[in-house]
Design an enzyme around this catalytic site. Structure first.
Site, PDB file in Angstrom:
ATOM      1  N   GLU A  27       0.864  -1.195   0.000  1.00  0.00           N
ATOM      2  CA  GLU A  27       0.000   0.000   0.000  1.00  0.00           C
ATOM      3  C   GLU A  27       0.899   1.243   0.000  1.00  0.00           C
ATOM      4  O   GLU A  27       1.938   1.256   0.674  1.00  0.00           O
ATOM      5  CB  GLU A  27      -0.835  -0.008   1.292  1.00  0.00           C
ATOM      6  N   ASN A  48      -6.985   6.296  -1.923  1.00  0.00           N
ATOM      7  CA  ASN A  48      -5.904   5.350  -1.618  1.00  0.00           C
ATOM      8  C   ASN A  48      -6.152   4.165  -2.558  1.00  0.00           C
ATOM      9  O   ASN A  48      -7.122   3.428  -2.392  1.00  0.00           O
ATOM     10  CB  ASN A  48      -5.997   4.950  -0.137  1.00  0.00           C
ATOM     11  N   LYS A 104      -9.488   2.041  -2.063  1.00  0.00           N
ATOM     12  CA  LYS A 104      -9.701   1.544  -0.695  1.00  0.00           C
ATOM     13  C   LYS A 104     -11.018   2.039  -0.104  1.00  0.00           C
ATOM     14  O   LYS A 104     -11.278   3.252  -0.080  1.00  0.00           O
ATOM     15  CB  LYS A 104      -8.526   1.992   0.181  1.00  0.00           C
ATOM     16  N   GLU A 124      -6.107   9.055   7.487  1.00  0.00           N
ATOM     17  CA  GLU A 124      -6.609   8.592   6.176  1.00  0.00           C
ATOM     18  C   GLU A 124      -7.968   9.193   5.862  1.00  0.00           C
ATOM     19  O   GLU A 124      -8.284   9.480   4.712  1.00  0.00           O
ATOM     20  CB  GLU A 124      -6.676   7.065   6.147  1.00  0.00           C
ATOM     21  N   CYS A 139      -4.913  -2.750   2.808  1.00  0.00           N
ATOM     22  CA  CYS A 139      -4.655  -2.665   4.243  1.00  0.00           C
ATOM     23  C   CYS A 139      -5.870  -2.943   5.130  1.00  0.00           C
ATOM     24  O   CYS A 139      -6.255  -4.076   5.297  1.00  0.00           O
ATOM     25  CB  CYS A 139      -4.007  -1.339   4.590  1.00  0.00           C
ATOM     26  N   ASN A 197       0.145  -0.951   5.526  1.00  0.00           N
ATOM     27  CA  ASN A 197       1.026  -0.171   6.412  1.00  0.00           C
ATOM     28  C   ASN A 197       0.368  -0.225   7.784  1.00  0.00           C
ATOM     29  O   ASN A 197      -0.630   0.475   8.006  1.00  0.00           O
ATOM     30  CB  ASN A 197       1.078   1.301   5.987  1.00  0.00           C
TER      31      ASN A 197
END
Ligand code: CDT
Length: 313
Positions: free
Chosen positions: A47, A107, A124, A143, A169, A194
């Site tokens: 990621e 993302n 994502k 995020e 993730c 991550n």
């Protein structure tokens, strides 16, 4: 019968904030070459593989964070990766921060084939953390500030003889993500992550559980959805913040068949027999025969607890 796909999970060690895209891409290319040398047809990167994990930094003016994002893919600094894939005839999964021409931020992960062509994309959906600066945290996890939730659902793609789905993730912790992919026939789920090695809210969480839950979420979902899962970490200490490693390849029985042992750039590989997904898909997890959604009943709260999922009402 067997359908063998040689897969590499290319774990990445830390990317410090001042490391250039060119340097990160050179590290990815080196692992891609190693993967080819070890017989791989497909390599899974992590990621946000081109930069440090920048959502740990709070910036009042969001536009000042746009330099972490890619406006085109491939772009001048990433083209080398695509050219190498074409030269070596190797496909890959790559995570990066996407800034669209309309100014939207995601993302994102892409799927690229052995001709260096983008064949699939996923944005994502499960964005962890928070949107505003939180003084109480040890490390920010913003995020929700810098990305919007993915708008593509969970698509699957046919590539390298597999039916492939991508996650990113935090998605790997949500059973419905794998279920939506495998309802569409996915026999391989690939993802990068991550994951901080401590609970960054400051709440106590034993650090061994961070690694245990990483593997638990992927192994359990590989088994319960009868698919291969490849999880690739960004690992090590980035700007003082530790990230777990533990990149691994998991077969549909839920067993890890190979696992990284460092928190550096490290390639692990395995010859994955995609047909191993058939056992579960045709027997215990044969959705058409045994999954009985119509009997699950309406989700009602008889306890006064608010129902979390609006779609259930
Ligand atoms: N990148 C990412 O999604 N990381 C999350 C950590 C969440 S801690 C706020 C993960 O689920 O691993």
């Amino acid at each position: 019968m067997s359908r063998i796909l040689n897969i590499g999970a290319a774990q990445m060690g830390p990317i410090q904030p001042d490391e250039s895209r060119a340097s990160a891409v050179a590290r990815l290319v080196a692992m891609m070459r190693e993967a080819k040398g070890r017989g791989c047809d497909f390599v899974v990167f992590t990621e946000l593989a081109l930069t440090t994990f920048f959502p740990r930094y709070y910036e009042e003016d969001r536009a000042k964070m746009d330099h972490w994002f890619e406006r085109e893919m491939p772009g001048p600094e990433t083209r080398f990766l695509f050219e190498t894939a074409d030269e070596l005839n190797i496909g890959f999964y790559l995570g990066y921060a996407e800034l669209t021409p309309e100014g939207r931020h995601f993302n994102t992960a892409i799927l690229v084939d052995g001709n260096g062509k983008i064949t699939g994309k996923y944005r994502k959906i499960h964005l962890p953390g928070h949107a505003d600066h939180d003084e109480s945290r040890i490390v920010q996890h913003l995020e929700k500030r810098y990305f919007e939730p993915g708008d593509m659902g969970f698509p699957v793609y046919r590539q390298n003889d597999a039916i492939m789905g991508m996650l990113i993730c935090n998605d790997r912790r949500w059973p419905e993500a794998y279920r939506v992919l495998t309802l569409q026939g996915a026999d391989l789920v690939v993802l990068g992550y991550n994951t901080p090695d401590i609970n960054t809210t400051g709440l106590y969480e034993p650090s061994y559980l961070r690694s245990y839950h990483n593997h638990l979420s992927m192994t359990a979902n590989a088994y319960m959805n009868s698919c291969w899962v490849v999880g690739t970490a960004k690992a090590g200490v980035e700007d003082g913040c530790g990230l777990i490693g533990g990149s691994c390849i998991i077969q549909p029985s839920g067993e890890i068949v190979t696992q990284a042992t460092t928190v550096e750039d490290e390639l692990i590989t395995f010859a994955c027999d995609l047909d191993m997904a058939k056992l579960g898909k045709e027997t215990i997890f044969n959705y058409a025969k045994h999954r009985r959604v119509e009997h699950y009943g309406r989700i009602t709260s008889q306890t006064g607890v608010e129902i979390a999922d609006q779609a259930a009402e």
